[in-house]
Design a protein around this motif. Structure first.
Motif, mmCIF file in Angstrom:
data_model
loop_
_atom_site.group_PDB
_atom_site.id
_atom_site.type_symbol
_atom_site.label_atom_id
_atom_site.label_comp_id
_atom_site.label_asym_id
_atom_site.label_seq_id
_atom_site.Cartn_x
_atom_site.Cartn_y
_atom_site.Cartn_z
ATOM 1 N N HIS A 136 22.941 30.317 -14.025
ATOM 2 C CA HIS A 136 23.509 30.754 -12.763
ATOM 3 C C HIS A 136 24.899 30.144 -12.659
ATOM 4 N N LYS A 137 25.920 30.998 -12.844
ATOM 5 C CA LYS A 137 27.289 30.494 -12.981
ATOM 6 C C LYS A 137 27.850 29.894 -11.695
ATOM 7 N N GLU A 138 27.391 30.369 -10.553
ATOM 8 C CA GLU A 138 27.951 29.847 -9.303
ATOM 9 C C GLU A 138 27.419 28.444 -8.985
ATOM 10 N N HIS A 139 26.147 28.232 -9.278
ATOM 11 C CA HIS A 139 25.543 26.923 -8.967
ATOM 12 C C HIS A 139 25.450 25.986 -10.163
ATOM 13 N N ASN A 140 25.816 26.496 -11.338
ATOM 14 C CA ASN A 140 25.659 25.703 -12.555
ATOM 15 C C ASN A 140 24.254 25.151 -12.714
ATOM 16 N N ASN A 141 23.294 26.052 -12.608
ATOM 17 C CA ASN A 141 21.926 25.639 -12.927
ATOM 18 C C ASN A 141 21.147 26.777 -13.586
ATOM 19 N N LEU A 142 19.971 26.423 -14.092
ATOM 20 C CA LEU A 142 19.110 27.415 -14.742
ATOM 21 C C LEU A 142 18.311 28.143 -13.676
ATOM 22 N N ASN A 143 17.917 29.357 -14.021
ATOM 23 C CA ASN A 143 17.286 30.224 -13.052
ATOM 24 C C ASN A 143 16.292 31.129 -13.778
ATOM 25 N N ILE A 144 15.164 31.409 -13.158
ATOM 26 C CA ILE A 144 14.211 32.349 -13.747
ATOM 27 C C ILE A 144 14.212 33.625 -12.931
ATOM 28 N N ILE A 145 14.290 34.758 -13.602
ATOM 29 C CA ILE A 145 14.306 36.057 -12.922
ATOM 30 C C ILE A 145 13.176 36.925 -13.459
ATOM 31 N N GLN A 146 12.473 37.586 -12.547
ATOM 32 C CA GLN A 146 11.474 38.566 -12.961
ATOM 33 C C GLN A 146 12.085 39.961 -12.812
ATOM 34 N N VAL A 147 12.256 40.628 -13.933
ATOM 35 C CA VAL A 147 12.852 41.958 -13.934
ATOM 36 C C VAL A 147 11.756 43.006 -14.049
ATOM 37 N N GLU A 148 11.815 44.047 -13.212
ATOM 38 C CA GLU A 148 10.928 45.190 -13.382
ATOM 39 C C GLU A 148 11.679 46.242 -14.187
ATOM 40 N N LYS A 149 10.929 47.004 -14.980
ATOM 41 C CA LYS A 149 11.534 47.940 -15.952
ATOM 42 C C LYS A 149 12.524 47.122 -16.810
ATOM 43 N N HIS A 150 13.802 47.544 -16.873
ATOM 44 C CA HIS A 150 14.790 46.733 -17.600
ATOM 45 C C HIS A 150 15.890 46.256 -16.676
ATOM 46 N N ASN A 151 15.873 46.710 -15.435
ATOM 47 C CA ASN A 151 17.091 46.569 -14.633
ATOM 48 C C ASN A 151 16.844 46.363 -13.145
ATOM 49 N N VAL A 152 15.572 46.266 -12.727
ATOM 50 C CA VAL A 152 15.299 46.124 -11.295
ATOM 51 C C VAL A 152 15.067 44.642 -10.967
ATOM 52 N N ASN A 153 15.699 44.183 -9.940
ATOM 53 C CA ASN A 153 15.661 42.775 -9.476
ATOM 54 C C ASN A 153 16.687 41.878 -10.176
ATOM 55 N N LEU A 154 17.438 42.475 -11.076
ATOM 56 C CA LEU A 154 18.470 41.734 -11.788
ATOM 57 C C LEU A 154 19.638 41.510 -10.842
ATOM 58 N N TYR A 155 20.308 40.383 -10.942
ATOM 59 C CA TYR A 155 21.506 40.226 -10.144
ATOM 60 C C TYR A 155 22.683 39.706 -10.956
#
Ligand code: MN
Length: 201
Positions: A136-155
């Motif tokens: 996460h470039k703004e906070h300089n920390n690691l982040n876990i993301i759950q993506v649906e399909k290939h592109n949903v919930n991605l930020y």
């Protein structure tokens, strides 16, 4: 026009056995990944034709399909790179990714906590999708993301360090409906050397 291409795997189709079979990896790479590449290129060609002819196009449908297929291509490209054979010597995070491990301990409290969070995120995807570890470039920390399909919930502004494909095509022939077993076994074939390199960038 620039085109997307199916990358060659950095190892043989049987390299990830017994955790991911030759059959699954072959189909996944040559059929599924290839189809995302083909669809993405077809959509780009359609846009280009429209620009030349001035024809009206369904931009909403094209944008949606392009996002799905390009994201599918990029995620698979990353997925192949961040895995390697269980005998490659690259599967030990302590040995191969000491800097990342330090950051994991800082952001998640412990390796065990991170592993649980990531695994549960992957196991709980509704239908088809992915678990990602991102920077996460703004906070300089690691982040876990759950993506649906290939592109949903991605930020935006998230650099992908590690990704796990939990679409059924990724495990069903090997594990049937036991996604949890696949996720558990998958940790044996993570190429931590590559993940550390991505983190260092
Ligand atoms: Mn896939």
């Amino acid at each position: 026009m620039e085109k997307y291409n199916l990358p060659k795997l950095p190892y043989e189709y049987n390299a990830l056995e017994p955790y991911m079979s030759l059959e699954v990896l072959t189909l996944h790479h040559t059929k599924h990944h290839q189809s995302y590449v083909n669809f993405a290129n077809d959509l780009l060609a359609k846009l280009e034709e429209g620009r030349k002819s001035g024809a009206s196009l369904d931009f909403k449908a094209i944008s949606k399909a392009l996002s799905f297929n390009v994201a599918g291509h990029i995620l698979h490209e990353t997925f192949w790179k961040i895995m390697d054979s269980a005998s490659s010597g690259k599967n030990d995070i302590g040995k191969n990714a000491p800097k990342l491990l330090e950051q994991i301990n800082k952001d998640f409290g412990s390796w065990e906590r991170f592993k649980t969070e990531f695994s549960e995120t992957a196991k709980s995807v509704e239908g088809s999708g992915w678990a990602l570890l991102t920077w996460h470039k703004e906070h300089n920390n690691l982040n876990i993301i759950q993506v649906e399909k290939h592109n949903v919930n991605l930020y935006p502004e998230q650099k992908i360090l590690l990704c796990l494909d939990v679409w059924e095509h990724s495990y069903y022939l090997d594990y049937k409906n036991d996604r949890a077993k696949f996720v558990e076994n998958w940790w044996n074939i993570v190429n931590w050397q590559e993940v550390e390199n991505r983190f260092a960038e």
